[in-house]
Motif scaffolding. Structure first.
Motif: not given
Length: 290
Positions: A276, A279-280, A282-287
């Motif tokens: 979890r 993935k958080s 990775i999501k923050a980096d994409k944002t």
């Protein structure tokens, strides 16, 4: 007549069956009966040793409520119900040496193979039962809480201790900040006082419940620290202070009870938390890149 016969057939004659029946019927029980049933499962020794008057006083009900509960469950009277708790006490108080003697008298022809087979069978039963009853939604909610925690406190004593010992190893390997509450110099209470609302705890305890584990979990909950509990009954005192809880009923062999299902459950916690968090990130980096 048919209902009466069915009730008589289903009257549990051992503690585990009684516990299952109470949990199955608890939502349909009148308030006072549910209250004394919860007390009975949380305090089985007191039911075994006490008198009707002393038990009623401790459970904060009238003595007649004990009789009503016994009849509700299909027993002739409260003494009949109480005998189940006394039999459980006799089984539980067998020393390990006495359990070995009982095993010897069981008539197993190939002793070593029989012992191995017995433990493997009990482990399989435990895991299969957990797989059939666990609510994945509750597991997801528990991971929500644990993945967001700055530090995860691990609480377990006696037979439950291996659960937290293994989680300590897994959390360390996965770089998850944690604190096992198992000090050799008796400062467990002081350790848990460092916990804040930004942290969380995993507490494990099975009947007969460890008083220290219960006290520490209750203290954390009172200070608004989320507690994820692993226990063996919906009436366990741990459930009252838990944010989310899991019921794990372990099968036994010759009176020896393992932690097979519980271990399978706690092995999933560190991996799910780490995934979890990964993935958080990775999501923050994409944002940020967007």
């Amino acid at each position: 007549m048919d209902n009466s016969i069915d009730t008589q057939i289903r009257v549990p004659r051992d503690f585990e069956s009684l516990r299952s029946i109470i949990i199955e019927r608890k939502n349909a029980m009148p308030k006072r009966l549910a209250q004394v049933a919860a007390f009975a499962l949380a305090n089985p020794d007191e039911i075994a040793f006490g008198t009707t008057a002393s038990i009623a006083m401790a459970a904060e009900v009238q003595p007649s409520t004990l009789v009503r509960l016994a009849h509700h469950l299909g027993y002739v009277g409260f003494s009949d119900l109480q005998s189940i708790f006394r039999e459980r006490l006799r089984d539980r108080t067998l020393s390990y040496e006495e359990r070995l003697v009982t095993l010897e008298r069981s008539g197993i022809t190939d002793e070593e193979a029989g012992i191995l087979s017995g433990f493997l069978s009990a482990a399989s039963q435990s895991v299969n039962k957990l797989a059939a009853t666990i609510e994945t939604e509750t597991f997801t909610k528990a991971i929500d809480v644990l993945a967001a925690a700055e530090t995860i406190y691990l609480i377990a004593k006696r037979r439950s201790y291996p659960l937290t010992a293994h989680m300590t190893y897994a959390f360390s390997k996965l770089n998850i900040r944690h604190q096992i509450v198992a000090s050799p110099n008796g400062i467990d209470g002081e350790i848990t006082r460092f916990a804040t609302q930004k942290d969380a705890a995993i507490a494990a305890s099975f009947s007969p419940y460890a008083a220290d584990s219960l006290a520490q979990a209750e203290d954390l909950a009172a200070r608004q620290v989320p507690v994820i509990a692993i226990t063996d009954s919906a009436f366990s005192p741990l459930t009252a202070c838990a944010t989310h809880w899991f019921e794990v009923a372990e099968a036994d062999f010759a009176g020896f009870r393992s932690l097979s299902a519980s271990m399978a459950l706690i092995m999933a916690f560190p991996v799910a938390i780490a995934e979890r968090r990964r993935k958080s990130v990775i999501k923050a980096d994409k944002t940020k890149m967007e």
